[in-house]
Design an enzyme around this catalytic site. Sequence first.
Site, PDB file in Angstrom:
ATOM      1  N   SER A 103      16.258  26.244  26.178  1.00 15.49           N
ATOM      2  CA  SER A 103      17.002  27.294  26.184  1.00 15.49           C
ATOM      3  C   SER A 103      17.852  27.631  25.154  1.00 15.49           C
ATOM      4  O   SER A 103      17.549  27.579  24.073  1.00 15.49           O
ATOM      5  CB  SER A 103      17.737  27.518  27.639  1.00 15.49           C
ATOM      6  OG  SER A 103      18.324  28.798  27.778  1.00 15.49           O
ATOM      7  N   ASP A 247      18.980  34.406  23.430  1.00 10.43           N
ATOM      8  CA  ASP A 247      18.865  33.098  23.199  1.00 10.43           C
ATOM      9  C   ASP A 247      17.304  32.802  22.738  1.00 10.43           C
ATOM     10  O   ASP A 247      16.571  33.411  22.897  1.00 10.43           O
ATOM     11  CB  ASP A 247      19.505  32.401  24.504  1.00 10.43           C
ATOM     12  CG  ASP A 247      18.570  32.461  25.669  1.00 10.43           C
ATOM     13  OD1 ASP A 247      17.589  33.239  25.708  1.00 10.43           O
ATOM     14  OD2 ASP A 247      18.643  31.616  26.288  1.00 10.43           O
ATOM     15  N   ASP A 249      14.860  31.290  24.037  1.00 10.49           N
ATOM     16  CA  ASP A 249      13.725  31.547  24.913  1.00 10.49           C
ATOM     17  C   ASP A 249      13.813  32.974  25.675  1.00 10.49           C
ATOM     18  O   ASP A 249      12.967  33.123  26.683  1.00 10.49           O
ATOM     19  CB  ASP A 249      13.499  30.249  26.114  1.00 10.49           C
ATOM     20  CG  ASP A 249      14.720  30.419  27.192  1.00 10.49           C
ATOM     21  OD1 ASP A 249      15.854  30.760  26.847  1.00 10.49           O
ATOM     22  OD2 ASP A 249      14.408  29.903  28.278  1.00 10.49           O
ATOM     23  N   ASP A 251      15.747  34.689  27.583  1.00 12.01           N
ATOM     24  CA  ASP A 251      15.988  35.091  28.925  1.00 12.01           C
ATOM     25  C   ASP A 251      17.596  35.770  29.413  1.00 12.01           C
ATOM     26  O   ASP A 251      17.947  36.097  30.203  1.00 12.01           O
ATOM     27  CB  ASP A 251      15.629  34.095  30.171  1.00 12.01           C
ATOM     28  CG  ASP A 251      16.407  32.842  29.906  1.00 12.01           C
ATOM     29  OD1 ASP A 251      17.322  32.611  28.839  1.00 12.01           O
ATOM     30  OD2 ASP A 251      16.079  31.789  30.402  1.00 12.01           O
TER      31      ASP A 251
HETATM   32 MG    MG Z   1      17.606  30.584  27.884  1.00  7.79          MG
END
Ligand code: MG
Length: 451
Positions: A103, A247, A249, A251
């Site tokens: 993340s 960010d 990834d 999300d």
């Molecule tokens: Mg993330």
Amino acid sequence: MNKLMKSVSGIRGVFGESITPENITKFAAQFAYFQKNRHTEKNQKIIVGRDSRTTGDALAHAVMAGILSVGLDVIYLGIVSTPTVLLTVKELEAIGGIVITASHNPAEWNAMKFVDQNGMFLFPEIMNNFLCECEKNNYSYANWDAIGSRYDYFDATWMHIQKILSIPYLNLEDIRNKNYKVVIDSVNGAGGVISPTLLRELGCDVIEINSEPTGYFAHPPEPLAKNLEQICLEVKKNKADIGFATDPDVDRLVIVDESGCCIGEEYSLLLAEKFVLKHKKGDIVTNLSSSIASDDIASEYGVKVVRTAIGEIHVGKMMLEIDSPIGGEGNGGIICPEVNYTRDAVTGMALILGYITERGLKISELVNEIPKYFIAKDKIDADIENIFEKVVDYFKEEKIDCTDGVKISFKKAWVHIRKSGTEPIIRIYAEAETQTEAYNLIDKVKDAIKI
Ligand code: MG
């Protein structure tokens, strides 16, 4: 030496120190075995995807080795957003998925997140069972003639985009006609493989910065205002309508307004709530530390806010239970069940563009309509005795919620104290109508525990 961290949100560490191809193969084999025993009726395949980290390719091969070795097939997606992996598990009717991503952690970190057959992360009680199985090394390899097969599937991102474009209350024609100029900062994460394409599908003139998914992050990867100077300048320089930062990834979504001002991650969810509730009635779900402004928005639409423990899985699970149309977390995590029950920044972009189109206003004007609150944050050492008991006793006349730490609510303010899931500290968050009042609430908690 960094220690491997195992929790309900997955397994993570620093590559080469605590997370290695050796240990990740075992976790993957254990997960495949665990899912195989839980979902015997379905196709015996596991979806694997990763973000852009430099260690992602090596770890993806280790993960796939583990899954194939216990006799399950792998569908490999390559570099994709985390919500794309979750959606693909559901759409391809797999029995689970593994996302290789740390993340917003720095580039040397990596992690595994585990997805159930419903396209959501493993629920906390199931994840705990899985971690217990990992302690026992409770799996066995398949015979040579029952080893799994690996398939590559590179249409997942496009499938995800199509799913977003089919949100029933999104007026694609109107959005496309606006031809918005949008700056996007994907911080060299997985966002570069999906966000620009989605935005172009929405008729936007897209200016990309840090779009190459190299894993060499152009700035600290957590999408906080202090890390987003570059996109703010680009929005201003290009006279863009809006900026979106994600960010690694994808999300978490943060918005920059047309003047080049980062409006703060809390507003992503609040704006999405205002848009979705107009089209679909139902209670909002968010966590205990997200803004009180959600309550104002809910009352505007005659619905309620249901609050859960911190962590997206708690929010997603509750949304599923009560059939909520919109929810998420104040860190820029928007969950829209029309697409999937997970935080999805790309879906968030479509919702925000839908909202500015429908209202015909600038993003800053829409932000100004939302009541202003101030959030104050602090942290203290976790080794003070009976912290929570002391806080409960101090505030015993007030409204107290002990779902996750202790939260004390007042009319237009709250203070929340809880153990961090990632560091040996206690976090104290407060929100009020003025900054002074928010900091006063933090001081009161400190008074209660005498520090
Ligand atoms: Mg993330």
